[in-house]
Structures are given as structure tokens and as C-alpha cells.
Design a protein around this motif. Sequence first.
Motif: not given
Length: 115
Positions: A61-80
Motif C-alpha cells: 500500500l503506497v501513499d498517493e500524495p496528489g490524491i489522498s492526505v499526504p503521509n497518511q495511508l487509506g485503503f480506498f484512496e491510495d495505490h495498491w
Amino acid sequence: MTIPRAALVLVLATIAALASSFIERFGPDQAIFCALGKSIEGYDIYCPKPVLNGGWPAPFLVDEPGISVPNQLGFFEDHWRPWPLVANIAFYAWLIAGAGTALRRVRSRGRGERS
């Protein structure tokens, strides 16, 4: 290993792999957090930074800073990443199956000594 036991191992391994996403670390993957808007010799200047990854032993699970809250992982908004997730499930299945086999051997030895 019987089919119900294998299914149980697979379910437990999947739960363990998904729970490992709470193990977070930065890098080595990088993402663009900003564009400075300047150009040197025709190249745009970007400021890449290490991004937050989740999962152990392989981050899936990799953070997508342009899409989600930076430096916070989310199951539905970050890159799987599917293949590291599959590798983690296989790793945890191997651990769980090995622990089950070891436990059965210890129990059978314990019964054999008492008889």
C-alpha cells in the motif's frame, strides 16, 4: 493438509497481510509533492520525496500524495500493489501452516509419551 484447513490458513494469512499495512515506513519509493514551476535548460524542476508505504515484509500500500492526505495511508484512496500483497499472503500462509504443523507434532509427541 485438508481443504478446510488450507482455506482457514488462507483466510488467516490474508487477514495478517492486510493487518500488516499498519506497519508503515517511508521510501524507497518517491513521489512528486510539488512542482516549482521553474525550468532549467528545458527541464521542469520537481521536488520528489519518499512516500509512506504500508505492509510487511513487502510494502503493498503506497501513499498517493496528489490524491489522498499526504503521509497518511487509506485503503480506498491510495495505490495498491497486487503482487507484493500476494507475496505477503504467501509468506503469512507459510508461517501459519508451519506453526500449525509444529503444534501438531508437539501435541502428538506429548500424547505418545503419556501412553
